[in-house]
Design a protein around this motif. Structure first.
Motif, PDB file in Angstrom:
ATOM      1  N   VAL A  75      -4.300 -14.995  -6.096  1.00  0.00           N
ATOM      2  CA  VAL A  75      -5.166 -14.847  -7.259  1.00  0.00           C
ATOM      3  C   VAL A  75      -5.184 -13.380  -7.671  1.00  0.00           C
ATOM      4  O   VAL A  75      -5.372 -12.498  -6.824  1.00  0.00           O
ATOM      5  N   ALA A  76      -4.983 -13.126  -8.942  1.00  0.00           N
ATOM      6  CA  ALA A  76      -5.008 -11.760  -9.458  1.00  0.00           C
ATOM      7  C   ALA A  76      -6.439 -11.349  -9.788  1.00  0.00           C
ATOM      8  O   ALA A  76      -7.191 -12.107 -10.421  1.00  0.00           O
ATOM      9  N   LEU A  77      -6.817 -10.160  -9.343  1.00  0.00           N
ATOM     10  CA  LEU A  77      -8.138  -9.635  -9.658  1.00  0.00           C
ATOM     11  C   LEU A  77      -8.139  -9.016 -11.050  1.00  0.00           C
ATOM     12  O   LEU A  77      -7.138  -8.406 -11.467  1.00  0.00           O
ATOM     13  N   PRO A  78      -9.233  -9.107 -11.772  1.00  0.00           N
ATOM     14  CA  PRO A  78      -9.309  -8.486 -13.092  1.00  0.00           C
ATOM     15  C   PRO A  78      -9.525  -6.975 -12.976  1.00  0.00           C
ATOM     16  O   PRO A  78      -9.851  -6.459 -11.907  1.00  0.00           O
ATOM     17  N   GLU A  79      -9.362  -6.278 -14.097  1.00  0.00           N
ATOM     18  CA  GLU A  79      -9.582  -4.845 -14.094  1.00  0.00           C
ATOM     19  C   GLU A  79     -11.062  -4.499 -13.956  1.00  0.00           C
ATOM     20  O   GLU A  79     -11.402  -3.387 -13.536  1.00  0.00           O
ATOM     21  N   LYS A  80     -11.934  -5.417 -14.292  1.00  0.00           N
ATOM     22  CA  LYS A  80     -13.374  -5.167 -14.190  1.00  0.00           C
ATOM     23  C   LYS A  80     -14.058  -6.368 -13.564  1.00  0.00           C
ATOM     24  O   LYS A  80     -13.867  -7.509 -13.989  1.00  0.00           O
ATOM     25  N   TYR A 126      -5.400 -11.949  -2.563  1.00  0.00           N
ATOM     26  CA  TYR A 126      -5.788 -11.356  -3.841  1.00  0.00           C
ATOM     27  C   TYR A 126      -4.868 -10.183  -4.156  1.00  0.00           C
ATOM     28  O   TYR A 126      -4.524  -9.388  -3.267  1.00  0.00           O
ATOM     29  N   THR A 127      -4.467 -10.083  -5.399  1.00  0.00           N
ATOM     30  CA  THR A 127      -3.594  -8.994  -5.831  1.00  0.00           C
ATOM     31  C   THR A 127      -4.219  -8.296  -7.041  1.00  0.00           C
ATOM     32  O   THR A 127      -5.117  -8.823  -7.695  1.00  0.00           O
ATOM     33  N   VAL A 135      -7.194 -10.687   2.682  1.00  0.00           N
ATOM     34  CA  VAL A 135      -6.173  -9.694   2.386  1.00  0.00           C
ATOM     35  C   VAL A 135      -6.150  -9.430   0.881  1.00  0.00           C
ATOM     36  O   VAL A 135      -6.083 -10.373   0.083  1.00  0.00           O
ATOM     37  N   ILE A 136      -6.196  -8.143   0.514  1.00  0.00           N
ATOM     38  CA  ILE A 136      -6.105  -7.716  -0.884  1.00  0.00           C
ATOM     39  C   ILE A 136      -4.874  -6.827  -0.993  1.00  0.00           C
ATOM     40  O   ILE A 136      -4.763  -5.816  -0.285  1.00  0.00           O
ATOM     41  N   LYS A 137      -3.914  -7.201  -1.864  1.00  0.00           N
ATOM     42  CA  LYS A 137      -2.635  -6.500  -1.941  1.00  0.00           C
ATOM     43  C   LYS A 137      -2.394  -5.927  -3.341  1.00  0.00           C
ATOM     44  O   LYS A 137      -2.756  -6.532  -4.348  1.00  0.00           O
ATOM     45  N   SER A 138      -1.729  -4.781  -3.365  1.00  0.00           N
ATOM     46  CA  SER A 138      -1.244  -4.236  -4.631  1.00  0.00           C
ATOM     47  C   SER A 138      -0.027  -5.035  -5.084  1.00  0.00           C
ATOM     48  O   SER A 138       0.454  -5.929  -4.384  1.00  0.00           O
ATOM     49  N   ARG A 139       0.519  -4.695  -6.238  1.00  0.00           N
ATOM     50  CA  ARG A 139       1.767  -5.324  -6.651  1.00  0.00           C
ATOM     51  C   ARG A 139       2.937  -4.687  -5.895  1.00  0.00           C
ATOM     52  O   ARG A 139       2.797  -3.661  -5.236  1.00  0.00           O
ATOM     53  N   SER A 140       4.094  -5.308  -6.006  1.00  0.00           N
ATOM     54  CA  SER A 140       5.277  -4.853  -5.282  1.00  0.00           C
ATOM     55  C   SER A 140       5.962  -3.714  -6.023  1.00  0.00           C
ATOM     56  O   SER A 140       6.459  -3.890  -7.138  1.00  0.00           O
ATOM     57  N   VAL A 141       5.997  -2.557  -5.390  1.00  0.00           N
ATOM     58  CA  VAL A 141       6.697  -1.411  -5.973  1.00  0.00           C
ATOM     59  C   VAL A 141       8.209  -1.607  -5.862  1.00  0.00           C
ATOM     60  O   VAL A 141       8.977  -1.231  -6.746  1.00  0.00           O
TER      61      VAL A 141
END
Length: 467
Positions: free
Chosen positions: A36-41, A54-55, A75-81
């Motif tokens: 699930v993608a987290l929103p900016e706010k 969560y990403t 687990v909360i992950k950033s996107r893949s660089v």
């Protein structure tokens, strides 16, 4: 910024044998979880559940007095660089909002990189930032006078501000949390930063590892903390600045021999860095953390150690900063066990504002165990700091093994407990103020006695984990 994706693979090959027998079964992905993608706010109360990954792609701000609750094991992950996208931004908890991240030793909460296993890098995302309403010592660049709030810059986006007049402000709970591969190429970037965070906040059992710059930053505020681990941070393990006056106990700063700060940062790779303002502005009241039971381990002579990198001191005091440090072990750093890099900071030791006592100290160069920067400090020289140290129950060791820790330079899985009969097992001193109330009165010096509180929830080689 150049990024070398081959380096983690090389490290993986080098360390795989020594890690094979000690890695935990939870390093394998047991089930496929929904993403699930987290929103900016996030402006209303929200709970993140452990059955979901969560990403986030850019930055996430928790605002409008919202409470972000995170279940154990989430687990909360950033996107893949590595996939070609830019790094993700930060996660920020704004003033009035809270983060309730209460993991357990068996189920820690993890903030990490979304880059595939083996390709993660220092600085894949911006870090976790908490802003509270406790007082800060700030400088207003517009007026040239004192400021009552501050922010951090250099992350490519404008962070919120922290600061206020409530020293007991509560920004929530961080307990059993890992923060991995965070921070960007800015001196004001951290794995975890607390700006004006009050003493109503709980921070316990938190590890920041493989950060592009510093591990922990405490800017103003009064939040207390215990059981913190800063591992393989390219700048300082811990930064205390802008009027921070909290208390901390059972602290580990561990420097990996392969990594120090990138080129623009000169002599900034400290275990602990204390200063009044990160930019050297005149601010008041003074920064004065009260610290006990620290174990700070430098790269010493570990394989891969590069003396040309900007390694510095175990405890570096600069820009008028003050501190209290007792019952601690400082070892393995090349340019000082304790070092004063500013004359006013040195005067704080002379006039009694700062205290350095009952510590075991080693520096790669023995003469620099208690030292100063001679180009910046005039009130006292290295001999004077040494006299102070000897007269305040500090001990200097020519060789780090004389301190008697089990295997402190085993960077794949540090063994930091004292051996039988080691000097560190006795001699701690908690007499007088300010060592009442918050501090657990133990007999040992350093972060560990006979129990390893890092077991289960920390990880010193997260490249291999498939979240």
């Amino acid at each position: 910024m150049n990024r070398n994706y081959c380096l983690p693979m090389m490290l993986s090959a080098f360390l795989s044998i020594c890690l094979l027998s000690c890695k935990k079964d939870d390093n394998k992905l047991e089930t496929q979880k929904p993403v699930v993608a987290l929103p900016e706010k996030i402006d209303a109360n929200r709970t993140l559940k452990s059955d979901t990954i969560y990403t986030f792609a850019v930055s996430v701000n928790v605002t409008n007095n919202a409470v972000l609750t995170i279940e154990p094991g989430t687990v909360i992950k950033s996107r893949s660089v590595a996939a070609g996208a830019g790094r993700s931004g930060y996660i920020a908890i704004e003033r009035g909002s809270k983060i309730m991240a209460e993991g357990t030793a068996e189920k820690p909460i993890v903030f990490t990189s979304g880059t595939p296993s083996g390709f993660q890098q220092h600085g894949d995302w911006g870090g976790l930032y908490i802003f509270g309403k406790a007082p800060v010592s700030a400088y207003d660049e517009n007026t040239g006078g004192a400021g009552t709030e501050m922010t951090l810059t250099g992350l490519g986006a404008l962070l919120p501000s922290g600061g206020g007049n409530d020293p007991r402000d509560n920004s929530g709970v961080l307990r059993y949390v890992r923060i991995e591969f965070a921070g960007v190429g800015s001196a004001e970037s951290y794995g975890l930063a607390c700006v004006g965070v009050g003493s109503g906040t709980t921070i316990e059992n938190v590890q920041t590892s493989y950060t592009q710059t510093s591990g922990f930053g405490f800017f103003g505020g009064t939040v207390n903390a215990k059981n913190l681990v800063a591992f393989n941070n390219r700048l300082a393990g811990f930064v205390y600045s802008n009027g921070y006056t909290g208390m901390q106990q059972f602290i580990v700063s561990y420097k990996h021999p392969y990594f120090a700060a990138p080129g623009p940062f000169i002599s900034t790779c400290d275990a602990l860095l204390v200063l009044n303002d990160t930019k050297g502005y005149p601010v008041a009241p003074d920064t004065r953390p009260v610290l006990s039971n620290v174990t700070a381990v430098g790269p010493y002579n570990n394989p891969g150690y590069n003396s040309a990198l900007p390694w510095n001191a175990a405890l570096n005091v600069s820009y008028s900063g003050a501190f209290v440090l007792r019952n601690s072990i400082l070892m393995g750093m090349p340019k000082g066990g304790i070092k004063f890099s500013d004359d006013i900071a040195a005067q704080r030791l002379i006039d009694g504002t700062s205290e350095f006592s009952t510590n075991l100290v080693h520096s790669n160069i023995s003469a620099d165990a208690f030292t100063v920067d001679p180009g910046a400090v005039y009130s006292i020289d290295a001999a004077g700091v040494t006299d102070y140290a000897v007269n305040h129950h500090n001990k200097m060791y020519v060789k780090p093994e004389e301190i008697g820790l089990t295997n402190p330079f085993k960077f794949a899985l540090p063994e930091l407990l004292p051996t039988t009969g080691a000097a560190a097992l006795t001699g701690a001193d908690f007499s007088g103020e300010p060592f009442q109330g918050f501090f657990k009165k133990v007999t040992y010096v350093g972060a560990f006695g006979t129990e390893n509180w890092m077991q289960n929830w920390t990880d010193f080689y997260p490249f291999t984990i498939k979240y």
